[in-house]
Design an enzyme around this catalytic site. Structure first.
Site, PDB file in Angstrom:
ATOM      1  N   CYS A  18      -0.799   8.007  -3.299  1.00  0.00           N
ATOM      2  CA  CYS A  18      -0.992   7.025  -2.232  1.00  0.00           C
ATOM      3  C   CYS A  18      -1.774   7.576  -1.055  1.00  0.00           C
ATOM      4  CB  CYS A  18       0.370   6.535  -1.725  1.00  0.00           C
ATOM      5  SG  CYS A  18       1.378   5.691  -2.945  1.00  0.00           S
ATOM      6  N   THR A  49      -5.190   8.930  13.527  1.00  0.00           N
ATOM      7  CA  THR A  49      -4.757   8.261  12.306  1.00  0.00           C
ATOM      8  C   THR A  49      -3.979   9.272  11.468  1.00  0.00           C
ATOM      9  OG1 THR A  49      -5.441   7.145  10.258  1.00  0.00           O
ATOM     10  CG2 THR A  49      -6.942   8.804  11.130  1.00  0.00           C
ATOM     11  N   LYS A  53       0.821  -1.215   0.000  1.00  0.00           N
ATOM     12  CA  LYS A  53       0.000   0.000   0.000  1.00  0.00           C
ATOM     13  C   LYS A  53       0.853   1.264   0.000  1.00  0.00           C
ATOM     14  CE  LYS A  53      -0.680   0.551   5.000  1.00  0.00           C
ATOM     15  NZ  LYS A  53      -1.676   0.738   6.073  1.00  0.00           N
ATOM     16  N   ASP A  54       2.143   1.162   0.368  1.00  0.00           N
ATOM     17  CA  ASP A  54       3.032   2.322   0.379  1.00  0.00           C
ATOM     18  C   ASP A  54       3.822   2.481  -0.917  1.00  0.00           C
ATOM     19  OD1 ASP A  54       2.314   2.878   3.033  1.00  0.00           O
ATOM     20  OD2 ASP A  54       3.893   1.584   3.829  1.00  0.00           O
ATOM     21  N   ARG A  79       1.514   4.273  18.962  1.00  0.00           N
ATOM     22  CA  ARG A  79       0.099   4.608  18.765  1.00  0.00           C
ATOM     23  C   ARG A  79      -0.779   3.899  19.797  1.00  0.00           C
ATOM     24  NH1 ARG A  79      -0.915   5.598  12.341  1.00  0.00           N
ATOM     25  NH2 ARG A  79       1.193   6.278  11.833  1.00  0.00           N
ATOM     26  N   ARG A  86       1.521  10.399  13.708  1.00  0.00           N
ATOM     27  CA  ARG A  86       2.555   9.567  13.120  1.00  0.00           C
ATOM     28  C   ARG A  86       3.092   8.658  14.211  1.00  0.00           C
ATOM     29  NH1 ARG A  86       5.566  11.097   8.745  1.00  0.00           N
ATOM     30  NH2 ARG A  86       6.312   8.962   8.914  1.00  0.00           N
ATOM     31  N   GLY A  87       3.984   7.747  13.839  1.00  0.00           N
ATOM     32  CA  GLY A  87       4.620   6.905  14.837  1.00  0.00           C
ATOM     33  C   GLY A  87       4.395   5.437  14.565  1.00  0.00           C
ATOM     34  N   ASN A  88       5.203   4.596  15.237  1.00  0.00           N
ATOM     35  CA  ASN A  88       5.075   3.163  15.034  1.00  0.00           C
ATOM     36  C   ASN A  88       3.851   2.626  15.778  1.00  0.00           C
ATOM     37  OD1 ASN A  88       5.817   2.778  17.772  1.00  0.00           O
ATOM     38  ND2 ASN A  88       7.992   2.687  17.237  1.00  0.00           N
ATOM     39  N   VAL A  89       3.570   1.339  15.575  1.00  0.00           N
ATOM     40  CA  VAL A  89       2.368   0.744  16.149  1.00  0.00           C
ATOM     41  C   VAL A  89       2.371   0.845  17.669  1.00  0.00           C
ATOM     42  CG1 VAL A  89       1.117  -1.433  16.472  1.00  0.00           C
ATOM     43  CG2 VAL A  89       1.965  -0.805  14.197  1.00  0.00           C
ATOM     44  N   ARG A 146      -7.526   8.847   4.004  1.00  0.00           N
ATOM     45  CA  ARG A 146      -8.653   7.935   3.752  1.00  0.00           C
ATOM     46  C   ARG A 146      -9.333   7.555   5.060  1.00  0.00           C
ATOM     47  NH1 ARG A 146      -8.930   2.588   5.477  1.00  0.00           N
ATOM     48  NH2 ARG A 146      -6.740   2.372   4.908  1.00  0.00           N
ATOM     49  N   ARG A 147      -8.538   7.159   6.074  1.00  0.00           N
ATOM     50  CA  ARG A 147      -9.116   6.797   7.370  1.00  0.00           C
ATOM     51  C   ARG A 147      -9.756   8.008   8.042  1.00  0.00           C
ATOM     52  NH1 ARG A 147      -3.834   3.237   9.021  1.00  0.00           N
ATOM     53  NH2 ARG A 147      -4.520   1.219   8.185  1.00  0.00           N
TER      54      ARG A 147
END
Length: 338
Positions: free
Chosen positions: A247, A130, A86-87, A158, A152-155, A134-135
């Site tokens: 994208c 988010t 997707k990226d 978040r 922003r940031g890693n999982v 889109r989200r």
């Protein structure tokens, strides 16, 4: 380049440095080791998307996660790459090829909360995080009284923002959580694809290498390919290509191969979620669509187009129909397409 039969050094897999990127690359590395009998070494590479902390809606759309990795591949720093599909921009640079798309993971998004309150039932003013336009548009539609926070940031970071109470919810990809093996005590709500379609290629990986890579490496990577996944993501990415929107456009496309047919759902959103234009089409993959619509060349029409050719033609047609219905008013078109 040496062939796999003569090389003694490990096969080098270029990957972003994030925990998620290395986890999904590790799965590909393990599968390739089984196929080849050769060790596969991860080569961490820092992309612009990992260092630039600006909003994705401001810097996205031009392959910010892919460009540095591709430079490393061309420079011989690694033998192949693994991307989150997707990226990845829809335009593949000359000299590179997507050698495989392994079987797709869960393509859905999930809403993560502390107590399990469904997204639509969050109280007014709840902060939902988010970084995806889109989200953001989808949250505005599903929870119009919530406040959308661009993050922003890693999982892990978040999830921590939800656990700490800074945010009431975040929207994440189900596939990422699965690949990381997340065992967070936070609650998750799976968002169904019918009402909450996701980004083209979400849940899928792209295994990319140079077109002049050794034939045995190309063959080994091709063994990782899942046919139905490749057909589906070909159609999804063709929708994105046809919209020429980038994208980070507020659009979604999800396709499923069903027997000899492909079903494509695509939606373009206004950034505030106030308007949406969508299509849900099912077409044959045996060339009948191309014959009926005059796409492709005469040989394709006579012999039955290969599924990838048909999938791309169907995806482009969906994009053109969306544009005819006014989608161009909802997305900022950009060049080159990504």
């Amino acid at each position: 380049m040496s062939t796999l039969r003569t090389r003694t050094a490990p096969i080098r897999l270029g990957t972003r440095r994030s925990a998620l990127a290395q986890a999904q690359s590790g799965h590909v590395a393990a599968a390739l080791e089984k196929i080849t009998g050769h060790a596969v070494e991860l080569v961490p590479i820092t992309s612009e998307g990992d260092t630039n902390r600006a909003s994705l809606s401001e810097i996205g759309g031009q392959g910010i996660f892919a460009t540095r990795l591709r430079e490393a591949l061309f420079a011989g720093e690694c033998d192949f790459l693994v991307h989150s599909l997707k990226d990845l921009p829809t335009a593949i640079p000359d000299g590179l090829v997507i050698a495989a798309t392994p079987r797709r993971e869960d393509a859905r998004d999930v809403a993560i909360t502390r107590g399990g309150t469904p997204l639509h039932a969050l109280r007014a003013g709840s902060r939902v995080g988010t970084g995806s336009p889109r989200r953001m548009a989808q949250v505005h539609r599903r929870a119009p009284h919530a406040e959308v926070v661009d993050i922003r940031g890693n999982v892990d970071s978040r999830l921590q923002r939800v656990a700490s109470g800074e945010l009431e919810a975040v929207i994440l990809a189900a596939a990422g959580l699965s690949r990381l093996g997340s065992d967070s005590p936070l609650r998750r709500e799976e968002l169904g694809l019918a009402e909450w379609p996701t980004a083209p290629g979400q849940g899928s990986l792209a295994v990319e290498t140079r077109t002049d890579a050794p034939a045995d490496l190309l063959a080994a990577l091709a063994a990782l390919d899942d046919h139905d996944t490749r057909v589906a993501v070909t159609a999804e990415r063709a929708v994105l290509e046809g919209l020429d929107a980038g994208c980070q456009a507020p659009m979604a496309a999800h396709a499923v191969v069903e027997g000899g047919d492909i079903r494509v759902r695509a939606v373009v959103y206004a950034s505030d979620g106030g308007r949406r234009i969508g299509l849900d089409v099912t077409e044959p993959l045996n060339g009948e669509y191309i014959r009926r619509n005059g796409s492709g060349n005469g040989a394709d029409a006579a012999d039955g187009a290969p599924p990838m050719h048909a999938a791309r033609a169907i995806g482009l047609s969906v994009a053109h129909r969306l544009l005819d219905q006014g989608a161009a008013d909802l997305v900022s078109r950009e060049h080159p397409s990504s």
